[in-house]
Scaffold this motif. Structure first.
Motif, short mmCIF file in Angstrom:
data_model
loop_
_atom_site.label_atom_id
_atom_site.label_comp_id
_atom_site.label_asym_id
_atom_site.label_seq_id
_atom_site.Cartn_x
_atom_site.Cartn_y
_atom_site.Cartn_z
N LYS A 71 9.08 -10.84 -42.69
CA LYS A 71 8.83 -12.28 -42.71
C LYS A 71 8.92 -12.78 -41.27
O LYS A 71 9.46 -12.09 -40.40
CB LYS A 71 9.85 -12.98 -43.58
CG LYS A 71 11.30 -12.67 -43.26
CD LYS A 71 12.23 -13.38 -44.22
CE LYS A 71 13.68 -13.14 -43.84
NZ LYS A 71 14.61 -13.87 -44.69
N PRO A 72 8.36 -13.97 -41.02
CA PRO A 72 8.39 -14.48 -39.64
C PRO A 72 9.82 -14.45 -39.10
O PRO A 72 10.75 -14.92 -39.75
CB PRO A 72 7.88 -15.91 -39.77
CG PRO A 72 7.01 -15.87 -40.98
CD PRO A 72 7.67 -14.89 -41.92
N ARG A 107 8.66 -18.39 -33.47
CA ARG A 107 8.68 -17.35 -34.52
C ARG A 107 7.53 -16.37 -34.26
O ARG A 107 6.52 -16.74 -33.68
CB ARG A 107 8.47 -17.96 -35.91
CG ARG A 107 9.38 -19.11 -36.26
CD ARG A 107 10.58 -18.68 -37.07
NE ARG A 107 11.56 -19.76 -37.16
CZ ARG A 107 12.77 -19.63 -37.68
NH1 ARG A 107 13.17 -18.46 -38.17
NH2 ARG A 107 13.61 -20.64 -37.71
N ARG A 109 5.63 -12.62 -36.20
CA ARG A 109 5.62 -11.63 -37.26
C ARG A 109 5.61 -10.21 -36.71
O ARG A 109 6.14 -9.29 -37.31
CB ARG A 109 4.33 -11.80 -38.11
CG ARG A 109 4.43 -12.69 -39.34
CD ARG A 109 5.31 -12.12 -40.42
NE ARG A 109 4.90 -10.82 -40.95
CZ ARG A 109 3.86 -10.62 -41.74
NH1 ARG A 109 3.08 -11.61 -42.12
NH2 ARG A 109 3.60 -9.41 -42.19
N SER A 148 4.48 -9.34 -46.19
CA SER A 148 5.12 -10.65 -46.11
C SER A 148 5.39 -11.23 -47.49
O SER A 148 4.55 -11.16 -48.37
CB SER A 148 4.24 -11.62 -45.32
OG SER A 148 4.80 -12.91 -45.37
N LYS A 156 3.52 -19.21 -37.83
CA LYS A 156 4.59 -18.23 -37.87
C LYS A 156 4.08 -16.79 -37.95
O LYS A 156 4.86 -15.86 -38.09
CB LYS A 156 5.51 -18.50 -39.06
CG LYS A 156 6.18 -19.87 -38.99
CD LYS A 156 7.03 -20.10 -40.21
CE LYS A 156 7.68 -21.49 -40.16
NZ LYS A 156 8.43 -21.78 -41.38
N GLN A 157 2.77 -16.64 -37.91
CA GLN A 157 2.19 -15.31 -38.07
C GLN A 157 1.86 -14.66 -36.73
O GLN A 157 1.08 -13.72 -36.67
CB GLN A 157 0.91 -15.40 -38.91
CG GLN A 157 1.16 -15.90 -40.33
CD GLN A 157 2.03 -14.94 -41.11
OE1 GLN A 157 1.85 -13.74 -41.05
NE2 GLN A 157 3.01 -15.48 -41.84
N ASN A 298 15.12 -11.39 -37.85
CA ASN A 298 14.45 -11.85 -39.08
C ASN A 298 15.40 -12.27 -40.19
O ASN A 298 14.97 -12.69 -41.27
CB ASN A 298 13.48 -10.77 -39.58
CG ASN A 298 14.19 -9.52 -40.07
OD1 ASN A 298 15.41 -9.46 -40.09
ND2 ASN A 298 13.41 -8.50 -40.48
#
Lengths: 500, 500
Positions: A71-72, A107, A109, A148, A156-157, A298
């Motif tokens: 996750k981010p 953030r 990923r 994810s 956030k990606q 994370n």
């Protein structure tokens, strides 16, 4: 006189305890043939590379890797201050800065790492290539891949970039793009120690061993893990030839933890850790255009079976304001871990035969102590003396004396208070006495036989006590450590025999 | 690939034209056995030294010398900024500072020079020894010796001190005092070129050749001369052994002119000349505890047979305020002469096989250009590349990028404006084209054969054009030059093989 018998790889590559690895991170790596693709002529590496693509089992050392969080993750970074920042440095630092101004904070990923090409001094094309790489990785890492679990928020990606290798040459985008969908597929991304080891190898250029460490710790009622990879500082071997294909030294580092840390707290802790670790090492005093350390947190750490102290709620993150004790604890853990990671760089310094710790104490501020320790650590004369096993207090003192002190301070060194001591390495401390070569500014009679034995060890520890300098003892109790290596003929051979 | 066939001594020791020597200066030198006297064990030098005293014709290289002006001369100096200043540095700089606050300005009659012992890190005893040396020389140089024609003013009879050699060991006062009355006697003090040559030899430690130059010029209706001696930067040979007897590198310089210059004008001109000459050289980046340049101007120059411009009255001295044109002319002459003297230090740099001029232009101030040129000149990677004959623009650019710029300025480097060019040495300029390796921030295709030829010369000239940086062309036209040498295995051997 050397006590070393095993190779550096044999001594410094140590198995990772899987239980120390952070949860919620997966990695993959492959050989993309980046160096070969940008070489003007086929190199031995390139001709040895299989034409069957990145999945071949006979591939050479990997040179492309992704690190993905489930996750981010909170993201933080420190970057070179060199005016000539490489495209991945410009892009990654901008992404973190933009993120820090958004409500969710910085953030990311994933991280895409390549060795073989630094994408530095490549102008607008280099920026476009870097952007395209980040965009492709982001698109490939969709929830469909089963990675994810978070609602999709494009902000956030983000994908951060780390590049090292040849400068002045664009990324071989065809070779890279060919590998990306493979690298990001769910069945290739793995979380085991072997996968991390291969990822560490993908960072390497002329490093003689992959640099990977992991630890576990308890924080805020969670059982956390942290893993670190770094690389540096190596020059390419002469066989590359040609000014447009010159490798240069770069320090790259990645720190991934499942601790629940907010982005600003992560950034602040990272900057503190940097100032006491990666910013305290020197191999040859040259600051690269690509130096980057990135940290991801994370928050995927599971609850501790026997939590002590306050327990965070699910989804809650440590901030400096609301959880000062937990923040300080994390900062200390991160700093200690970064110090271990930074030491690996010095151990693998070009031509290095010695690992030297310089401790300066009795200074009015950390910055004073750091400046003086840095001056000693970068002195060519000190490094030559240590190479030759010479407890040369004169050269050390000289480097103390010309250190550029913070200009905002009127504090100065008092020569008549300075003491210089050679301290035996911890593992042989019982066999040797400390060797005081200068006491209160006065040269001491030195037992030459004992000095010779002490300086024959690979590890050399030097303590310079300023005893408060011009302020006297009362006001100046700060200290700083710096790590450096010796300066050897091998260094000249590596960096000076380019066309021989 | 080297084009060098003759030794450095054969190429850089050139006869002095006696007509260039300044009037009113006499010199003498002798072998006092300083290094032997402070060595813990007899060295080959010491055992070869005759026991018959300093007048023996079989004496080794002189290590003690005096330079005497027939009348008190305007005196100026620049000294190391190292916090650990040697006793002669502390004493000489204090004498000049005290003098500058007196009505007559900073004046001195003589300079006492010794090699073999730096009188550094010697505490109170070192200061007392230095004071005693200065006092003895001053007393010995009485009018009875037929040297001074001036009324006796004790404040003008000062002796400045220059010391280089072993640190942490007191001066061998017995050996020195034994020689002083001999050195200062009227029949030993001489003004001929041979005497100056021997004095230059007295400055040497591990220098491979004496560094002596002279020029003549016309100024304010006088036919003036200037002579210069300098030394540096050499480490002792490994045979000395022992941390308490370690030599360290020091730059010492003496400039003597018969031009009529007031003390403040001499000091200002010297500081300007320093900032463009001795402060623009690097062998290994280490600043010594003893670095000193002293200038004397005694005004003894005879009238020019064909004076041009204003003619000074007898006894009158050039000041910046009253004779701005003459002052600027002198400053330019002194700067050019100091540049020539400074080059000799780099030519004799430890292990040096290359003489490299780095010119940085298109900067907003001299200080910006100087900081960037210094950064390139001290980069171990650049120096290794030049040693290997590699036109490595990447390492040059990297060093440009991390140069610490003046913090008071918001100006920054614009990577897309930087051009790096290798320029052929003047004497072979017609045989080669300039080699542009980076243009407007973009790497250029380089003719490798031509590059190889250019870099095989001993002299290498690199021009870095910042083209105004972040300000663009309009505001930034300043430039600075820096001179450095390559970094070779021989440097490591000289400084790292101490106990081998």
């Amino acid at each position: 006189m050397s006590t070393v018998t095993k190779s550096k790889a044999e001594r410094f590559v140590i198995p990772i305890n899987p239980s120390h690895l952070p949860k919620g991170f997966v990695v993959s790596s492959t050989y993309a043939g980046i160096k070969a693709a940008i070489s003007p002529k086929p190199t031995p590496d390139a001709s040895a590379a299989p034409s069957s693509g990145p999945t071949s089992t006979t591939s050479p050392k990997p040179d492309l890797a992704v690190i993905v969080s489930s996750k981010p993750a909170a993201a933080a970074g420190t970057f070179t201050r060199n005016a000539f920042k490489a495209a991945p440095v410009v892009l990654s630092s901008k992404m973190l800065l933009d993120g820090s101004r958004s409500p969710s904070g910085a953030r990311a990923r994933s991280i895409l790492v390549n060795s073989g090409c630094a994408n530095a001094v490549t102008g607008e094309r280099g920026m476009n290539d870097a952007k395209e790489c980040a965009k492709l990785v982001g698109e490939l890492l969709t929830p469909a891949k089963g990675i994810s679990q978070e609602p999709q928020d494009p902000s956030k990606q983000g994908t951060l970039l780390l590049s090292t290798g040849v400068i002045g040459v664009p990324l071989p985008m065809t070779a890279i793009k060919r590998c990306l969908s493979h690298l990001t597929s769910g069945n290739v991304l793995r979380s085991d120690a072997d996968a991390w080891h291969e990822t560490a190898r993908a960072f390497m250029t002329t490093d003689t061993f992959p640099k990977l460490r992991a630890r576990s710790f308890e924080l805020a009622g969670r059982k956390c893990g942290i893993v670190g990879i770094d690389k540096g500082a190596g020059m390419i071997h002469p066989s590359m030839a040609g000014p447009s294909t010159t490798l240069h030294a770069t320090l790259l580092g990645l720190l991934a933890t499942d601790a629940p840390i907010s982005p600003p707290a992560l950034q602040k802790a990272l900057e503190h850790a940097m100032s006491r670790s990666f910013n305290c090492i020197s191999v040859d005093g040259d600051m690269s255009t690509n130096d980057t350390i990135i940290a991801l947190a994370n928050g995927a750490a599971p609850p501790s079976p026997s939590p002590s102290g306050p327990v965070l709620k699910a989804g809650e993150e440590i901030t400096e304001e609301q959880h000062p004790e937990e923040f300080e604890k994390f900062k200390a853990i991160l700093t200690d871990f970064c110090e271990e990671m930074a030491h690996l760089i010095v151990r693998d310094g070009e031509g290095a035969e010695k690992f030297v710790e310089i401790k300066v104490k009795g200074a009015p501020t950390y910055e004073h102590a750091h400046a003086i320790a840095s001056s000693i650590s970068t002195s060519a004369l000190v490094k030559c003396a240590l190479h030759g096993g010479d407890a040369n207090w004169g050269r050390i003192l000289c480097a103390v004396g010309y250190a550029p002190l913070p200009s905002s301070s009127s504090w100065s060194i008092d020569p008549s208070r300075v003491t210089v001591t050679f301290v035996p390495p911890a593992e042989v401390a019982k066999e040797h006495r400390e060797l005081v070569v200068l006491k209160d500014g006065a040269p001491q009679k030195v037992d030459e036989v004992e000095a010779g034995k002490l300086l024959a060890y690979e590890d050399i520890n030097i303590v310079v006590d300023l005893a408060g300098g011009s302020d006297g003892d009362a006001g100046a109790k700060e200290e700083a450590k710096y790590w450096t290596c010796d300066l050897s003929r091998e260094y000249i051979a590596i960096n000076g025999d380019y066309r021989s």
